[in-house]
Design an enzyme around this catalytic site. Structure first.
Site, mmCIF file in Angstrom:
data_model
loop_
_atom_site.group_PDB
_atom_site.id
_atom_site.type_symbol
_atom_site.label_atom_id
_atom_site.label_comp_id
_atom_site.label_asym_id
_atom_site.label_seq_id
_atom_site.Cartn_x
_atom_site.Cartn_y
_atom_site.Cartn_z
ATOM 1 N N LYS A 49 -11.820 -8.826 16.454
ATOM 2 C CA LYS A 49 -11.877 -7.395 16.717
ATOM 3 C C LYS A 49 -13.218 -6.862 16.224
ATOM 4 C CE LYS A 49 -9.608 -3.010 15.855
ATOM 5 N NZ LYS A 49 -8.474 -2.308 15.251
ATOM 6 N N LYS A 56 -11.001 -8.368 21.321
ATOM 7 C CA LYS A 56 -11.018 -6.925 21.572
ATOM 8 C C LYS A 56 -12.339 -6.321 21.100
ATOM 9 C CE LYS A 56 -8.885 -2.827 19.752
ATOM 10 N NZ LYS A 56 -7.991 -2.267 18.793
HETATM 11 C C1 PBG Z 1 -6.497 0.231 14.900
HETATM 12 C C2 PBG Z 1 -6.668 0.110 16.346
HETATM 13 C C3 PBG Z 1 -7.678 0.664 17.103
HETATM 14 C C4 PBG Z 1 -7.450 0.295 18.408
HETATM 15 C C5 PBG Z 1 -6.307 -0.476 18.444
HETATM 16 N N1 PBG Z 1 -5.847 -0.595 17.146
HETATM 17 C C6 PBG Z 1 -8.767 1.573 16.717
HETATM 18 C C7 PBG Z 1 -9.739 1.225 15.702
HETATM 19 O O1 PBG Z 1 -9.808 0.100 15.199
HETATM 20 O O2 PBG Z 1 -10.489 2.134 15.364
HETATM 21 C C8 PBG Z 1 -8.306 0.688 19.556
HETATM 22 C C9 PBG Z 1 -7.701 0.555 20.890
HETATM 23 C C10 PBG Z 1 -8.445 1.250 21.964
HETATM 24 O O3 PBG Z 1 -9.574 1.739 21.794
HETATM 25 O O4 PBG Z 1 -7.884 1.312 23.060
HETATM 26 N N2 PBG Z 1 -5.213 0.344 14.513
#
Ligand code: PBG
Length: 323
Positions: free
Chosen positions: A195, A248
């Site tokens: 991520k 992601k």
């Molecule tokens: C954090 C989380 C995020 C997303 C999914 N889980 C945001 C972040 O890390 O700031 C982003 C998903 C998206 O942008 O569609 N719990």
């Protein structure tokens, strides 16, 4: 053989020929539909930065899950937006919190559907970080305990797949043990293994009201410049017992999707995040792109890169187009 003997255009001549030699085919079962759940009743509230997406209260979310299921989508991924936020994200682990309520509602409305839940504190903390903060720092090991409680609350409500997105070290192994200790050994873990600290989460943070109040997420999410680190993260999660790995965002990281796919035997998910979705919508609204074609192309690209399935806000629209 080269031109003129070799003429690749021969196989592009008709729709039937093209269908015959098509290498990557999308199907509704390739998609997971992310849903935002808010506390309350009768709420179906549009998210302005994500055209077509809504926040649902638990009493209305079953209906939306049913609509997705009827389009052939096998799974949803739930994000909770609680009424109350505090420094330790205590709404995240209430047995009757907003996500457990939604899990039960969906299980009742669509018993066959796979229910996945996002496990992370950022939507529940008043500072908006994904873990406990001490002296301006996000604490790794202390956060694990809270994530464990959150995962148990979701799993005990009936979630089938727990998806930790916090990026704390060691959380997959920790959650696996917590679940197993409670007899929840059939609950799978889909790890947000790779991520990145991405600008493309912008619209999500509006939707989930989870923008960090100070600083950013670069001390726990990955540097977009790194490739080999992604492979290492994937190995760690695999060793810790993840059932599914995830990359992601998806679109700007297709090389990572391919590399992780080639490295692991586990199923691989890719998350087409909010910013990827909203960009396509914004350009289409201006008449600069054809929405459905850009959507389909972005998704086929992610699958071609190696994703076994795709988490995308386009899930219902794409599934409807495929039908
Ligand atoms: C954090 C989380 C995020 C997303 C999914 N889980 C945001 C972040 O890390 O700031 C982003 C998903 C998206 O942008 O569609 N719990």
């Amino acid at each position: 053989m080269s031109y003129p003997a070799s003429r690749p255009r021969r196989l592009r001549k008709t729709p039937a020929l093209r269908a015959l030699v098509r290498e990557t085919v999308l199907r509704p079962a390739d998609f997971v539909y992310p849903l935002f759940v808010v506390q309350g009743r009768g709420i179906k509230q549009p998210i302005s930065s994500m055209p077509g997406q809504m926040r649902f209260s638990p009493d209305l979310i079953g209906e939306e899950a049913r609509r997705a299921w009827d389009l052939g989508i096998p799974a949803v991924l739930l994000f909770g937006i609680p009424e109350h936020k505090d420094a330790v994200g205590s709404s995240a682990y209430h047995k009757d919190g907003v996500v457990p309520q939604a899990v039960r509602a969906i299980a009742k409305a669509v018993p066959q559907m796979v229910i996945m839940t996002d496990v992370c504190l950022c939507e529940y903390t008043d500072h908006g970080h994904c873990g406990l903060v001490e002296k301006g720092e996000v604490m790794n090991d202390a956060t694990l305990e809270l994530l464990g409680k959150q995962a148990l609350a979701h799993a005990q409500a009936g979630a089938h797949v727990i998806a930790p997105s916090d990026m704390m070290d060691g959380r997959v192994g920790y959650l696996r043990e917590e679940l197993d200790d409670e007899g929840l050994d059939q609950v799978a873990i889909m790890a947000y293994s790779v991520k990145y600290a991405s600008a493309f989460y912008g619209p999500f943070r509006e939707a989930a009201e989870s923008t960090p109040a100070f600083g950013d997420r670069q001390s726990y999410q990955m540097d977009p410049a790194n490739h080999y680190e992604a492979l290492r993260e994937a190995v760690l999660d695999e060793e810790e017992g993840a059932d599914i790995l995830m990359v992601k965002p998806a679109g700007p990281y297709l090389d990572i999707v391919r590399s992780v796919r080639d490295q692991t035997d586990l199923p691989l998910a890719a998350y087409q995040v909010s910013g990827e979705y909203s960009m396509i919508h914004a350009a289409a609204e201006r008449g600069w792109l054809d929405l459905d074609r850009a959507m389909a192309e972005s998704l086929v690209g992610i699958k071609r890169a190696g994703a076994d399935f795709i988490i995308t806000y386009f899930a219902p629209r794409m599934a409807a187009l495929l039908k």
